[in-house]
Design an enzyme around this catalytic site. Structure first.
Site, PDB file in Angstrom:
ATOM      1  N   ASP A 180      53.202  19.281  22.733  1.00  0.00           N
ATOM      2  CA  ASP A 180      51.909  19.595  23.351  1.00  0.00           C
ATOM      3  C   ASP A 180      52.053  20.601  24.486  1.00  0.00           C
ATOM      4  O   ASP A 180      51.065  21.159  24.946  1.00  0.00           O
ATOM      5  CB  ASP A 180      51.231  18.308  23.834  1.00  0.00           C
ATOM      6  N   LYS A 234      38.626  10.418  12.332  1.00  0.00           N
ATOM      7  CA  LYS A 234      39.210   9.388  13.202  1.00  0.00           C
ATOM      8  C   LYS A 234      38.114   8.586  13.886  1.00  0.00           C
ATOM      9  O   LYS A 234      37.182   9.165  14.431  1.00  0.00           O
ATOM     10  CB  LYS A 234      40.091  10.032  14.281  1.00  0.00           C
ATOM     11  N   TYR A 256      43.015   3.491  16.553  1.00  0.00           N
ATOM     12  CA  TYR A 256      42.104   4.335  15.788  1.00  0.00           C
ATOM     13  C   TYR A 256      42.428   4.338  14.304  1.00  0.00           C
ATOM     14  O   TYR A 256      43.579   4.249  13.908  1.00  0.00           O
ATOM     15  CB  TYR A 256      42.048   5.763  16.340  1.00  0.00           C
ATOM     16  N   HIS A 289      44.969  17.524  18.784  1.00  0.00           N
ATOM     17  CA  HIS A 289      45.636  17.443  17.481  1.00  0.00           C
ATOM     18  C   HIS A 289      44.650  17.365  16.330  1.00  0.00           C
ATOM     19  O   HIS A 289      43.519  16.862  16.478  1.00  0.00           O
ATOM     20  CB  HIS A 289      46.528  16.189  17.416  1.00  0.00           C
TER      21      HIS A 289
HETATM   22  C1  LIG Z   1      50.100  10.547  14.543  1.00  0.00           C
HETATM   23  C2  LIG Z   1      51.315   9.855  13.985  1.00  0.00           C
HETATM   24  C3  LIG Z   1      52.551   9.988  14.577  1.00  0.00           C
HETATM   25  N1  LIG Z   1      53.638   9.340  14.045  1.00  0.00           N
HETATM   26  C4  LIG Z   1      54.930   9.472  14.718  1.00  0.00           C
HETATM   27  C5  LIG Z   1      55.397  10.897  14.969  1.00  0.00           C
HETATM   28  C6  LIG Z   1      56.205  10.776  16.241  1.00  0.00           C
HETATM   29  O1  LIG Z   1      57.521  10.353  15.936  1.00  0.00           O
HETATM   30  C7  LIG Z   1      55.514   9.643  17.014  1.00  0.00           C
HETATM   31  C8  LIG Z   1      54.554  10.145  18.076  1.00  0.00           C
HETATM   32  O2  LIG Z   1      53.706  11.092  17.449  1.00  0.00           O
HETATM   33  P1  LIG Z   1      52.833  12.068  18.346  1.00  0.00           P
HETATM   34  O3  LIG Z   1      53.635  12.536  19.514  1.00  0.00           O
HETATM   35  O4  LIG Z   1      52.196  13.080  17.438  1.00  0.00           O
HETATM   36  O5  LIG Z   1      51.710  11.037  18.888  1.00  0.00           O
HETATM   37  P2  LIG Z   1      50.435  11.483  19.733  1.00  0.00           P
HETATM   38  O6  LIG Z   1      50.756  12.536  20.727  1.00  0.00           O
HETATM   39  O7  LIG Z   1      49.823  10.213  20.199  1.00  0.00           O
HETATM   40  O8  LIG Z   1      49.482  12.155  18.668  1.00  0.00           O
HETATM   41  C9  LIG Z   1      48.332  11.492  18.200  1.00  0.00           C
HETATM   42  O9  LIG Z   1      47.355  11.572  19.206  1.00  0.00           O
HETATM   43  C10 LIG Z   1      46.331  12.523  19.001  1.00  0.00           C
HETATM   44  C11 LIG Z   1      45.338  12.447  20.140  1.00  0.00           C
HETATM   45  C12 LIG Z   1      45.712  12.318  17.666  1.00  0.00           C
HETATM   46  O10 LIG Z   1      44.517  12.372  17.467  1.00  0.00           O
HETATM   47  C13 LIG Z   1      46.610  12.097  16.526  1.00  0.00           C
HETATM   48  O11 LIG Z   1      46.313  10.869  15.880  1.00  0.00           O
HETATM   49  C14 LIG Z   1      48.019  12.106  16.859  1.00  0.00           C
HETATM   50  O12 LIG Z   1      48.395  13.470  16.824  1.00  0.00           O
HETATM   51  O13 LIG Z   1      54.776   8.905  16.021  1.00  0.00           O
HETATM   52  C15 LIG Z   1      53.549   8.546  12.921  1.00  0.00           C
HETATM   53  O14 LIG Z   1      54.551   7.974  12.458  1.00  0.00           O
HETATM   54  N2  LIG Z   1      52.325   8.412  12.318  1.00  0.00           N
HETATM   55  C16 LIG Z   1      51.208   9.038  12.807  1.00  0.00           C
HETATM   56  O15 LIG Z   1      50.113   8.868  12.229  1.00  0.00           O
END
Ligand SMILES: Cc1cn([C@H]2C[C@H](O)[C@@H](COP(=O)(O)OP(=O)(O)O[C@H]3O[C@H](C)C(=O)[C@H](O)[C@H]3O)O2)c(=O)[nH]c1=O
Length: 188
Positions: free
Chosen positions: A170, A72, A132, A62
């Protein structure tokens, strides 16, 4: 506090000192000035934390595009993760190349992933928590990704990596070749 660079310019591994005594340990996790010397001046505006219950959980690759691009600073509070940074800076001599570091509480290490890099990780133990700090707020409109298993990037994921753990988004991220390059190389 030790700072280690890689053969790809940008990411830095940071290993804060643990001062141990009979109670346990104390560690200064971050200081602005030493960090600025090794990784540049940064201002964090948001702290994130995620729990991945299953070992082999894959999150990423991401990044956020400008004007919401994020640097980050990642660390692992419990369990263990293989943390990966992928160079997405157009014209970079290392475009599409990656580095990886195992982060866990025992090593007490962190990975700085500057703007211009994609971030992904695979958990190596159950109930792995990463914490992070990011240099820009979350912006869904600028939240982009690249396929974790893109053979043009060729990340050497551990055998434990489990595609069943991928989020819906993803599972359908574009390949590097289908991305317009997003980031200028610093100083260009
Ligand atoms: C990143 C983020 C997400 N969200 C919400 C959006 C979704 O409803 C939920 C899960 O989000 P996501 O599936 O994108 O989370 P990850 O798959 O852990 O993604 C993260 O993990 C990868 C490795 C990264 O480097 C990024 O920080 C980020 O993309 O949290 C938020 O409310 N705030 C945020 O800053």
């Amino acid at each position: 506090m030790e700072f280690r660079s890689f053969d790809i310019q940008g990411p830095v591994e940071i290993v804060p000192r643990k001062i141990e005594d009979s109670r346990g340990y104390f560690s200064e996790i971050f200081r602005v000035e030493p960090f600025a010397v090794h990784a540049g001046k940064v201002e964090f505006v948001q702290d994130n934390q995620s729990l991945s219950v299953r070992p082999g959980t894959i999150r990423g690759i991401h990044f956020q595009t400008e004007p919401a691009a994020q640097g980050k600073l990642v660390r692992c509070l419990s369990g263990s993760v293989l943390d990966v940074a992928v160079d997405l800076r157009k014209d970079s001599p290392s475009y599409g190349r990656w580095i990886a570091v195992t982060l866990n509480p025992d090593t007490n290490n962190q990975l700085w992933i500057p703007v211009g890099f994609g971030h992904a990780f695979c958990t190596l133990e159950p109930n792995s928590v990463i914490s992070y700090r990011v240099t820009n707020y979350y912006s869904p409109d600028h939240d982009k990704g690249v396929a974790w298993d893109d053979s043009d990037i060729g990340i050497d994921w551990p055998a434990i990596a489990d595609p069943e753990t991928l989020s819906a988004k993803d599972r359908v991220q574009p390949k590097l070749a289908d991305l317009e390059a997003y980031f200028p190389v610093e100083g260009h």
